[in-house]
Motif scaffolding. Sequence first.
Motif, PDB file in Angstrom:
ATOM      1  N   GLU A 176       0.818  -1.219   0.000  1.00  0.00           N
ATOM      2  CA  GLU A 176       0.000   0.000   0.000  1.00  0.00           C
ATOM      3  C   GLU A 176       0.846   1.261   0.000  1.00  0.00           C
ATOM      4  N   ASN A 177       2.120   1.129   0.341  1.00  0.00           N
ATOM      5  CA  ASN A 177       2.961   2.291   0.539  1.00  0.00           C
ATOM      6  C   ASN A 177       3.737   2.611  -0.733  1.00  0.00           C
ATOM      7  N   ILE A 195       9.665   3.339   3.238  1.00  0.00           N
ATOM      8  CA  ILE A 195       9.159   3.278   4.606  1.00  0.00           C
ATOM      9  C   ILE A 195      10.190   2.617   5.502  1.00  0.00           C
ATOM     10  N   ARG A 201       2.353   0.860  11.834  1.00  0.00           N
ATOM     11  CA  ARG A 201       1.171   0.570  11.011  1.00  0.00           C
ATOM     12  C   ARG A 201       0.603  -0.810  11.329  1.00  0.00           C
ATOM     13  N   HIS A 255      11.169  -0.657   0.352  1.00  0.00           N
ATOM     14  CA  HIS A 255      10.277  -0.324  -0.749  1.00  0.00           C
ATOM     15  C   HIS A 255       9.814  -1.620  -1.402  1.00  0.00           C
TER      16      HIS A 255
END
Lengths: 147, 147
Positions: free
Chosen positions: A35-36, A40, A48, A87
């Motif tokens: 989703e990112n 991150i 999260r 990633h």
Amino acid sequence: MKTGSHHDSSIEQRLHGLRQRLTPQRLLIVSVLEENDAHITAEAIYERVREQYPYVNLSTIYRTLEWLKKLGLVTETDMGEGSVCYHWAEKGRHHHLVCQKCGRVVDMDESLPCSLKEALLQRYGFDVDLSHLAFFGRCESCQSQSD
Amino acid sequence: MKTGSHHDSSIEQRLHGLRQRLTPQRLLIVSVLEENDAHITAEAIYERVREQYPYVNLSTIYRTLEWLKKLGLVTETDMGEGSVCYHWAEKGRHHHLVCQKCGRVVDMDESLPCSLKEALLQRYGFDVDLSHLAFFGRCESCQSQSD
DNA sequence: TTCGCAGATGCAAATAGTTGCAGATAGCCC
DNA sequence: GGGCTATCTGCAACTATTTGCATCTGCGAA
């Protein structure tokens, strides 16, 4: 927490096909990464995941990231910010140029690193794993300035 | 512990010329690095310095390495062994190819990274600081083998 | 459906490296 | 040679990440 078959994503099917275990923690970590769009950190993934799975342990996050890296599903980059960034690999392969003066990050596509990769294979017989590189230096604006 | 003038090395003169403080700890750290042909970890530098300066603190080693890096006198490389390696910059600039299968390290000269550097300057206007790179992948012997 | 086990997880400890703070000191200036 | 101060250092605490161990569990086989 076994997701219903109608919820199974393609990544679950792929991991299942690879004979990899699918624990609730792993599924959540994978979904946070999918989703990112941006990079991150492990700590951010942990925050999260804890929203839906409060007892997850940070060491599990790190272990799962290592497992995903090994499967080639995630890339890891040290952007020099104190923590490594992750990633989802399928979100496009690219690399970064990080200015050590102003901190600006310029994205770089794969063509130049691919040229380097081919040259290294030719010259040294070495097959470089170009996962996610970060080069440090100075951007256009900061080159004329001294330290 | 002030070294006599007949002991002053050229690096002491250069640092003095740069208006940098020369503490006993710094002088020892510099000499350990100058004497060391291979790469060396912070912990190993610490052990070596403690032989002559028992009360030195490991945080001083790290701070001094950071200072030397900033002055361009030392390069730092992560060879993926768990600790970062340091190298006296004047002992020759080179880079490394680290095999993720067998651990073999192939040295690489600067020509290919320099080509990349020039291409990045042309394409992105970005001046990369090619200090001491390490690329990970597979050596010639390990490419035919699977994981 | 149940069972067994290889591997995942949580926990706490460890490691490599960084940082805040108080005291020490290198070295410049008088 | 002495004084002063900016900066260095040691110490302890901290951060990001890894690891050992005991327990839990996903999932394949019966």
